[in-house]
Design an enzyme around this catalytic site. Sequence first.
Site, PDB file in Angstrom:
ATOM      1  N   CYS A 155      47.846  42.730  50.094  1.00  0.00           N
ATOM      2  CA  CYS A 155      47.223  42.031  50.979  1.00  0.00           C
ATOM      3  C   CYS A 155      48.377  41.858  52.117  1.00  0.00           C
ATOM      4  CB  CYS A 155      47.334  40.183  50.001  1.00  0.00           C
ATOM      5  SG  CYS A 155      48.587  39.840  48.918  1.00  0.00           S
ATOM      6  N   GLU A 181      38.211  43.581  53.962  1.00  0.00           N
ATOM      7  CA  GLU A 181      40.113  44.783  53.073  1.00  0.00           C
ATOM      8  C   GLU A 181      39.590  45.581  52.547  1.00  0.00           C
ATOM      9  OE1 GLU A 181      41.984  41.675  49.930  1.00  0.00           O
ATOM     10  OE2 GLU A 181      43.507  42.093  50.920  1.00  0.00           O
ATOM     11  N   GLU A 215      45.706  32.264  47.447  1.00  0.00           N
ATOM     12  CA  GLU A 215      46.308  33.778  48.826  1.00  0.00           C
ATOM     13  C   GLU A 215      45.149  34.941  48.288  1.00  0.00           C
ATOM     14  OE1 GLU A 215      47.198  36.660  49.727  1.00  0.00           O
ATOM     15  OE2 GLU A 215      48.781  36.581  47.980  1.00  0.00           O
ATOM     16  N   LYS A 220      46.810  33.217  33.567  1.00  0.00           N
ATOM     17  CA  LYS A 220      45.829  34.386  33.197  1.00  0.00           C
ATOM     18  C   LYS A 220      46.391  35.599  33.885  1.00  0.00           C
ATOM     19  CE  LYS A 220      42.277  36.146  34.049  1.00  0.00           C
ATOM     20  NZ  LYS A 220      42.936  37.533  33.996  1.00  0.00           N
TER      21      LYS A 220
HETATM   22  P1  NAD Z   1      39.154  39.711  42.147  1.00  0.00           P
HETATM   23  O1  NAD Z   1      39.382  38.066  42.927  1.00  0.00           O
HETATM   24  O2  NAD Z   1      38.565  39.601  41.309  1.00  0.00           O
HETATM   25  O3  NAD Z   1      40.846  39.146  40.837  1.00  0.00           O
HETATM   26  C1  NAD Z   1      41.953  38.605  40.604  1.00  0.00           C
HETATM   27  C2  NAD Z   1      42.061  37.725  39.495  1.00  0.00           C
HETATM   28  O4  NAD Z   1      40.767  36.498  39.558  1.00  0.00           O
HETATM   29  C3  NAD Z   1      41.679  38.297  38.325  1.00  0.00           C
HETATM   30  O5  NAD Z   1      43.033  37.866  37.400  1.00  0.00           O
HETATM   31  C4  NAD Z   1      40.779  38.354  37.678  1.00  0.00           C
HETATM   32  O6  NAD Z   1      40.894  38.326  36.135  1.00  0.00           O
HETATM   33  C5  NAD Z   1      40.496  36.487  38.267  1.00  0.00           C
HETATM   34  N1  NAD Z   1      39.043  36.303  38.073  1.00  0.00           N
HETATM   35  C6  NAD Z   1      37.843  37.427  38.426  1.00  0.00           C
HETATM   36  N2  NAD Z   1      36.948  36.141  38.463  1.00  0.00           N
HETATM   37  C7  NAD Z   1      37.173  35.512  38.163  1.00  0.00           C
HETATM   38  C8  NAD Z   1      36.148  33.949  37.797  1.00  0.00           C
HETATM   39  N3  NAD Z   1      35.117  34.007  37.568  1.00  0.00           N
HETATM   40  N4  NAD Z   1      36.690  32.853  36.944  1.00  0.00           N
HETATM   41  C9  NAD Z   1      38.580  32.840  37.597  1.00  0.00           C
HETATM   42  N5  NAD Z   1      38.870  34.194  37.514  1.00  0.00           N
HETATM   43  C10 NAD Z   1      38.503  34.935  37.481  1.00  0.00           C
HETATM   44  O7  NAD Z   1      40.159  41.111  42.371  1.00  0.00           O
HETATM   45  P2  NAD Z   1      39.409  42.363  42.440  1.00  0.00           P
HETATM   46  O8  NAD Z   1      37.521  42.372  41.760  1.00  0.00           O
HETATM   47  O9  NAD Z   1      40.015  42.887  41.076  1.00  0.00           O
HETATM   48  O10 NAD Z   1      39.304  43.292  43.677  1.00  0.00           O
HETATM   49  C11 NAD Z   1      39.077  42.947  44.684  1.00  0.00           C
HETATM   50  C12 NAD Z   1      39.226  42.658  45.566  1.00  0.00           C
HETATM   51  O11 NAD Z   1      39.835  41.434  45.964  1.00  0.00           O
HETATM   52  C13 NAD Z   1      40.731  43.460  46.293  1.00  0.00           C
HETATM   53  O12 NAD Z   1      39.837  45.322  46.675  1.00  0.00           O
HETATM   54  C14 NAD Z   1      41.174  43.508  47.323  1.00  0.00           C
HETATM   55  O13 NAD Z   1      40.642  43.315  48.808  1.00  0.00           O
HETATM   56  C15 NAD Z   1      41.270  42.304  46.835  1.00  0.00           C
HETATM   57  N6  NAD Z   1      42.073  41.224  46.298  1.00  0.00           N
HETATM   58  C16 NAD Z   1      43.504  40.700  46.830  1.00  0.00           C
HETATM   59  C17 NAD Z   1      44.485  40.306  46.366  1.00  0.00           C
HETATM   60  C18 NAD Z   1      45.829  39.808  46.736  1.00  0.00           C
HETATM   61  O14 NAD Z   1      46.700  39.434  46.531  1.00  0.00           O
HETATM   62  N7  NAD Z   1      45.132  39.278  47.495  1.00  0.00           N
HETATM   63  C19 NAD Z   1      44.658  40.779  45.211  1.00  0.00           C
HETATM   64  C20 NAD Z   1      43.914  41.759  44.031  1.00  0.00           C
HETATM   65  C21 NAD Z   1      42.793  42.121  45.059  1.00  0.00           C
END
Ligand code: NAD
Length: 492
Positions: free
Chosen positions: A289, A388, A254, A180
């Site tokens: 990250c 972060e 991660e 996804k």
């Molecule tokens: P997020 O964790 O919400 O999203 C990452 C992925 O998880 C997306 O594909 C999203 O659709 C999916 N997701 C969201 N809710 C889910 C659920 N309940 N069950 C399964 N999958 C789900 O991240 P975000 O809200 O887009 O970003 C928020 C913060 O997270 C950023 O500001 C940053 O600090 C951090 N982040 C970290 C990374 C990394 O590489 N570690 C990447 C993006 C964001």
Amino acid sequence: MTQPAGLIAPGTHYEPLIGGKRRSFTGETFLAIDAANGGRIATITRSGQAEVDAAVAAADAAFPAWAATPAPQRARLLHRLADWVEENLTRLAAIDTMDIGRTIFETPIDHRIAIGQYRFFAAAAMTHFGWNQAVPGGWAIAMREPIGVVGQIIPWNVPAIMTAFKLAPALAAGNTVVLKPDENASLSTMELCVALAEIFPPGVVNVVPGFGDEAGAALTAHPGVGKLAFTGSAEVGRLVAHAGAERLVPVSLELGGKSPNIVFPDVEDVDRVVDNATFAATYCNGQSCLAGTRLFVHDDLYETFLGKLRTSFEAVRLGSPSDPATRLGCLVSAKQGERVLDYIASGKREATLVTGGGRAAVDGSERGYFIEPTVFETANDTRIAQEEIFGPVLSVIRWKDYDALIEQANDVDYGLAAGLYTTDLRNAMRTASRLKAGSVWVNQYFNLVDGSPFGGYRGSGLGREYCAETLDMYTQLKSVVLAEELPPPLFG
Ligand code: NAD
């Protein structure tokens, strides 16, 4: 709004890739938006339970044949995928730039890293065996077997890299996949589906675009999924880990970082250290990250260094993501932009602003969230130094005592990466061993090398990607012990 000619035809709609075909069962869609100008690029199916069920069923049906496919053949197909990305790199990079607002200077690098991943795991697949040994009266064998259907969820910051980090090892090891992509950054992965459908047998790779609490939640909870792999926020990472725990399936995570980058007083070329520290905090618009977001500068050179750092940050060229001269584009979405601005407001209350600290306007890209490269002087225990931010915001912390420095560098929930600058090799190695981080870079931040383990300590996650050992996470080890003879009878 218009988009660059030839990238994506107006009216394009992307459907999930399920069992080798583009299919959807829902009429629900969502929009892919140009991050810089708010223009509509395409529509994408908003996958739900029905798409996820069909994708898992297709992956399950494809698994026995794919698992039995010899490793050299799996490797050959991964190389074909890498070839396809190479041939389409310019277009894919331009699509990412439009989709997520990262500069056209950077997005080709993502795809080159992705190509490296497909090729690395193509090679690694052919050397990833268990072991065997002759034992008295027989043989003991440890066989590596793929797990089955793998559910993978990725974020928006580096979509090409994330797609490759997840697909390459899972496929190389003989698993089938349901992936996804992130709802803010699906386009280049949906384009990749053209190649995935052509190259791999139907059902080996399935892609279900959609929202986290719908497609993502359905995938993590699915009883047909035998392993979960996630990259994203710590908050969602915990949900994924809970879903894995419910069904006792392995989970790799991660989850980001708040990485220390340390300047020792023995550095010789201060200007180049300043340049690399600027890069560490602003590459990827700070939406990485790995970013070096806590810069510890020794007291002996602190004032000089800070002055040069201000100049360096002010020289970072912010502008339209599609201009090749731009080094800082816009953040992925208004939500992320507001989140970063909220952190900056918090920094203005609890720390000293050195430079930046606002939203910038870029002609022709008025809807984009362009954030000035921002530096704060702060202590290590402030909110901006602990959480972060995922924007171009750097916390600079003065240090004097080595043991206190190490304590502060480690005093954070995360442990993904760390950097340090020194000319003393013994100091470099001692410090690297005391830092609680999965990657430590000496004298060059972001020094990624194919095959070097990548992953976090503590709150940064579980497992290692980017390296041969990743294949261990995508396989089970089976023990087979052969005796040459039946044992002597025990009972009469
Ligand atoms: P997020 O964790 O919400 O999203 C990452 C992925 O998880 C997306 O594909 C999203 O659709 C999916 N997701 C969201 N809710 C889910 C659920 N309940 N069950 C399964 N999958 C789900 O991240 P975000 O809200 O887009 O970003 C928020 C913060 O997270 C950023 O500001 C940053 O600090 C951090 N982040 C970290 C990374 C990394 O590489 N570690 C990447 C993006 C964001």
